[in-house]
Scaffold this active site. Structure first.
Site, PDB file in Angstrom:
ATOM      1  CE  LYS A  27      -2.078  -1.122   3.851  1.00 16.57           C
ATOM      2  NZ  LYS A  27      -1.449  -2.427   4.062  1.00 16.57           N
ATOM      3  CB  THR A  28       3.690   2.310   2.156  1.00 17.51           C
ATOM      4  OG1 THR A  28       2.903   2.133   3.336  1.00 17.51           O
ATOM      5  CG2 THR A  28       4.540   3.546   2.319  1.00 17.51           C
ATOM      6  CG  ASP A 211       0.868   4.908   4.344  1.00 20.09           C
ATOM      7  OD1 ASP A 211       0.063   3.962   4.213  1.00 20.09           O
ATOM      8  OD2 ASP A 211       2.103   4.739   4.412  1.00 20.09           O
ATOM      9  CD  GLU A 212       0.022   2.744   8.620  1.00 23.88           C
ATOM     10  OE1 GLU A 212      -0.988   2.109   8.997  1.00 23.88           O
ATOM     11  OE2 GLU A 212       1.130   2.220   8.471  1.00 23.88           O
ATOM     12  CD  GLN A 242      -1.365  -3.220   9.183  1.00 29.70           C
ATOM     13  OE1 GLN A 242      -0.331  -2.802   9.682  1.00 29.70           O
ATOM     14  NE2 GLN A 242      -1.501  -3.405   7.883  1.00 29.70           N
ATOM     15  NE  ARG A 595       4.152  -4.339  11.027  1.00 30.60           N
ATOM     16  CZ  ARG A 595       3.591  -3.894   9.898  1.00 30.60           C
ATOM     17  NH1 ARG A 595       4.223  -3.039   9.142  1.00 30.60           N
ATOM     18  NH2 ARG A 595       2.409  -4.311   9.512  1.00 30.60           N
TER      19      ARG A 595
END
Ligand SMILES: Nc1ncnc2c1ncn2[C@@H]1O[C@H](COP(=O)(O)OP(=O)(O)OP(=O)(O)O)[C@@H](O)[C@H]1O
Ligand SMILES: [Mg+2]
Length: 664
Positions: A27-28, A211-212, A242, A595
């Site tokens: 996504k990033t 983002d996020e 998330q 992660r």
């Protein structure tokens, strides 16, 4: 190479777009590629693009990633920052519309907490003040004015909080100051009520990327909506699994709200995870399947299988820390010649206090580490003092800064005199510094403090004449010298090591100003920017093992990840369990697991010391929710242990081969 869905997300520029996808699905990456696409293919000027990240650290990283795709000039012209930093930039340009004077101050969380404390009724308990702070923060994050908060208040506590909110805003206005929440709330007010400003900013920022997105709060969402306007040129990327900041006002509902507010919204899902070894992804998927789901998401990986997930059962947290330090040190030793670095390792925990035993063990094992979120440079007393002097010099109405420094070094000005000064200043609608300059005001105080205040005011005037022509870094040196601050450190810090460290911090502050002033930044603006950086974002950690909370690991990735304290009561956290927030804890665990690229180790301590008592712990219930075939419980069977070591070694060799073959 982007996959077809990523490609579609990058190319789709004509309307609002939401990319909703699980961890590590790129996504990033879509955001960085899209910025480059907008500039190169859509010929959008870089200064018209704003990318919003969740932390300053993420902003820095994104800028670096984008920097590799576009020219240096273009990268400099881009806006890549947090919502708060965007709000600050907005207010610096639009200070008049916000009824602020140029050079306004940004109060940090400490200053604003102090102010609320001062405004609260005398003698109330700290918990009550904390409760008031929370309510004020909540009202501000919901974008409410004090009047609106009052209208919405139901309980006596809410009414009291709304009253204090009102006084607090009046005082901020009198001080020409804003707090962190205002950095979102004020731009939002202006954009929602002022059509001119809206038109200007919608033209100025033609494309937004967030983002996020799952962790935006209501005010941030409205800010996005106001800037995007009806043309709605934006891309939001996020993952409802998330969402881990509900406790701080983030509202994952905003994902659905987007579809309601923008019926033309296009939604793209990404399904390939490029980050995690298969076993790690399987564990993450199976864990999160225990949460209720509104959005159906699948995630697969054609990565290597990877070694089993190691589970370490330890006696206590010291034992846990020693084992982790030993494992990290031996992996590093074995593979350091083959490209393995310390910053490939990361230890994650639920709360900062869990870092203490780890620090000790890592130091003993001679492992270089970097702790984010600990008391950081800009939170140190001497740094905050000098920054407050600079704030006061660039904004003489900054009363919070005045109060912080008026008695540092000691000037024998007592609390009673200051209170009196404050009362007079308020009735005259003057700042504290202005009041301290007035002979008539000083006459009403006792002679000693009055003369100290007068000389303090003269000192500030003298320093201000330096501020006009000196660079920010030189000004720091002048302030340290003329205020006697250097001598103050020497006199109040008997320990020679500590003394040297504190003086060193001041030298470092000068370096910061030198670096930040290079582009011609004004001292006041730099001081504002520094105040805005939250800890965890500020230091450059270099090649060191990373330690941080699960919350601050969002968006990051590491080859080797350790999650410590996998105990019921720690992770999931006791408080969250009491309040029925198990799902959010599970999402936190999901963030932690995802992660890891190659190897994941989960550990827990059978006993721990809490509130001075030795308690026995149950392993985290989340361990039961993982695919048991993918777990390896260390120390139960020596043969199996050896096998896992071999598999881990194999993974690293495969990894190294892949790297040699050009992948990353
Ligand atoms: N198409 C692709 N091909 C190869 N690698 C990719 C691709 N897309 C992304 N990656 C890599 O996968 C990793 C994860 O990507 P990224 O960080 O963008 O994921 P994300 O969805 O933002 O994750 P998170 O949800 O944790 O924030 C990164 O190392 C990235 O470089
Ligand atoms: Mg990301």
């Amino acid at each position: 190479m982007l996959n077809p869905q990523q490609h579609a997300a990058v190319e789709y520029c004509d309307g609002p777009l939401l990319v909703l996808a699980g961890a590590g699905s790129g996504k990033t990456r879509v955001i960085t590629e899209k910025i480059s696409h907008l500039i190169a293919r859509r010929h959008l000027a870089p200064e018209k693009i704003a990318a919003i990240t969740f932390t300053n650290k993420a902003a820095k990283e994104m800028r670096e990633r984008v920097g590799k795709l576009i020219s240096d000039d273009a990268a400099r012209a881009l806006t890549v920052c947090t919502f708060h930093a965007l709000g600050l930039k907005f207010l610096q340009i639009e200070h008049e519309r916000a009824a602020l004077r140029r050079g306004f101050s940004v109060l940090d969380a400490d200053d604003s907490a102090n102010m609320i404390k001062e405004l609260s009724p005398k003698g109330v308990k700290p918990e009550v003040i904390q409760g008031i702070r929370n309510l004020v923060g909540k009202a501000k994050n919901a974008g409410l004015t004090p009047e609106e908060a009052m209208a919405a208040a139901r309980s006596p506590r809410e009414i009291e909080a709304a009253t204090i909110y009102d006084l607090y805003q009046q005082r901020l206005a009198a001080f020409n100051a804003v707090d962190f929440d205002d950095l979102i709330r004020l731009p939002l007010r202006i954009l929602e009520t002022d059509a001119d400003a809206r038109a200007i900013w919608q033209e100025r920022l033609r494309y937004l990327l967030v983002d996020e997105y799952q962790d935006t709060n209501d005010a941030q969402y409205r800010l996005l909506k106001a800037i995007a306007g009806t043309k709605a040129r934006f891309t939001c990327v996020g993952d409802d699994d998330q969402s881990i900041y509900a406790w701080r006002g983030a509202n994952p509902e905003n994902i659905d709200q987007l579809g309601r507010d923008f019926p033309q919204l296009k939604v793209i899902k990404l399904e390939q995870n490029y980050r995690c070894a298969k076993r790690i992804l399987r564990a993450a998927n199976q864990l999160i399947a225990n949460n209720p789901h509104v959005h159906d998401k699948r995630l697969w990986s054609d990565h290597i299988e990877g070694p089993p997930i190691r589970v370490l059962e330890c006696k206590d947290s010291d034992h846990e820390a020693e084992r982790i330090a030993a494992i990290a040190a031996s992996l590093h030793e074995k593979y350091k010649d083959k490209g393995c670095r310390w910053d490939d390792f990361c230890i994650l925990y639920r709360g900062n206090f869990q870092a203490r035993p780890l620090e000790k063990a890592l130091r003993l094992a001679r492992v270089p580490y970097h702790l984010s979120g600990a008391l950081s440079f800009l939170d140190r007393a001497e740094v905050k003092d000098i920054l407050s002097y600079l704030r006061l010099l660039t904004n003489p109405t900054d009363d919070a800064a005045f109060l912080r420094v008026v008695n540092v070094p000691k000037r024998e000005i007592g609390a009673t005199s200051l209170e009196k000064l404050g009362q007079i200043a308020q009735t005259r609608n003057a700042s504290l510094l202005d009041a301290a300059r007035s002979d008539t005001v000083l006459k009403s105080l006792s002679p000693r403090p009055a003369s100290s205040l007068a000389s303090f005011a003269r000192l500030m005037d003298e320093l201000r004449s330096h501020a006009v022509h000196e660079s920010a870094a030189d000004l720091v040196a002048t302030v340290v010298e003329k205020t006697g601050y250097g001598a103050h450190i020497a006199a109040t810090t008997p320990d020679p090591d500590l003394r040297e460290r504190r003086l060193g911090n001041l030298r470092e502050l000068m370096d910061w100003f030198r670096a930040m002033g290079r582009d011609g930044g004004r001292t006041g603006d730099i001081a504002q920017q520094l105040a805005l950086l939250s800890h965890a974002d500020r230091d450059d950690p270099g090649n060191a093992l990373r330690m941080m909370t699960l919350h601050s690991a969002k968006g990051l990735e590491f080859r080797f990840v350790f999650i410590v304290g996998c105990e019921d009561g720690t992770l999931p956290h006791e408080g969250a369990l009491d309040e029925g927030r198990l799902d959010e804890e599970r999402r936190l665990m999901y963030v932690g697991i995802t992660r890891a690229k190659e190897a994941l180790t989960l550990s827990f301590a059978a006993k721990s010391r809490r509130y001075g008592e030795i308690l026995s712990n149950d392993p985290s219930r989340f361990l039961d929710e993982l695919p048991q075939d993918d777990l390896h419980w260390d120390g139960k069977d020596p043969e199996a242990d050896a096998e896992v070591k071999k598999e881990t070694a194999q993974t690293h060799m495969e990894r190294i081969r892949a790297m040699l073959a050009g992948g990353r």
